[in-house]
Design an enzyme around this catalytic site. Structure first.
Site, PDB file in Angstrom:
ATOM      1  N   PRO A 163      14.753  11.255 -22.465  1.00 53.14           N
ATOM      2  CA  PRO A 163      14.651  10.169 -23.452  1.00 53.14           C
ATOM      3  C   PRO A 163      13.808   8.978 -23.010  1.00 53.14           C
ATOM      4  CG  PRO A 163      16.739  10.064 -22.366  1.00 53.14           C
ATOM      5  CD  PRO A 163      16.069  11.324 -21.866  1.00 53.14           C
ATOM      6  N   CYS A 164      12.523   9.190 -22.967  1.00 55.88           N
ATOM      7  CA  CYS A 164      11.641   8.119 -22.514  1.00 55.88           C
ATOM      8  C   CYS A 164      11.625   6.963 -23.502  1.00 55.88           C
ATOM      9  CB  CYS A 164      10.240   8.649 -22.285  1.00 55.88           C
ATOM     10  SG  CYS A 164       9.571   9.575 -23.680  1.00 55.88           S
TER      11      CYS A 164
END
Length: 156
Positions: free
Chosen positions: A124-125
């Site tokens: 989950p950048c």
DNA sequence: GAAGAGTTGTACT
DNA sequence: AGTACAACTCTTC
């Protein structure tokens, strides 16, 4: 959210596209890794279900999905794992990511890790922001999507 | 706020 | 080994 394409290999998910507007554009996004895809979708059926649920706004744990990071440098790998450990709906700075990866001054390097992250959603950048807590950076049209993902995780 | 300097990891020559 | 690049951060105008 849109169409997401995932490419599964024998050692876990190798590539996952961002939510795209159409099935074809999602497929184009994973084109480079399509060669290593396994022809037994059942092997990654769980991943598909989890991602689908995630995009539906459900608080699923994408950390359970195995990812293949064999040919990635140690620093990148640690940065990604640190990123995966960020709770849904929360955010951390690139600096924080760098610390988890081993070097607090490597914030810029951490940015590189996110920039080259091939596993959208699984890593989950979008939960990583600048030290000021603002959403900036993210090449091109990524910002709108990023804020959309965050809003969704917050239950809205 | 904007501009500059300081740092680090990766990719390429 | 040396150089250029980047989704950074901190210090100073």
């Amino acid at each position: 959210m849109g169409w997401v394409a995932i490419v599964g290999g024998d050692h876990g998910v190798v590539r996952a596209s961002l939510p795209e507007a159409s099935p074809s554009s999602a497929l184009d996004a994973v084109q480079p890794e399509i060669g290593v895809a396994v022809h037994t979708p059942e092997q990654h059926i769980d991943s598909r279900v989890l991602i689908t649920a995630f995009c539906a706004g459900e608080p699923v744990d994408l950390t359970d999905i195995p990812i293949d990071t064999r040919d990635v440098s140690p620093f990148f790998k640690k940065a990604w794992e640190a990123c995966r450990s960020i709770p849904s709906g929360q955010t951390r700075s690139y600096r924080w990511l760098a610390e988890q990866a081993g070097n607090a001054r490597a914030a810029r390097g951490a940015g590189q890790a996110m920039a080259r992250n091939k596993l959208a959603l699984l890593v989950p950048c979008h939960r990583v922001v600048s030290s000021s807590g603002e959403l900036h950076g993210f090449g091109g049209a990524g910002l709108p999507l990023k804020s959309r993902l965050l809003a969704m995780e917050l239950g809205r």
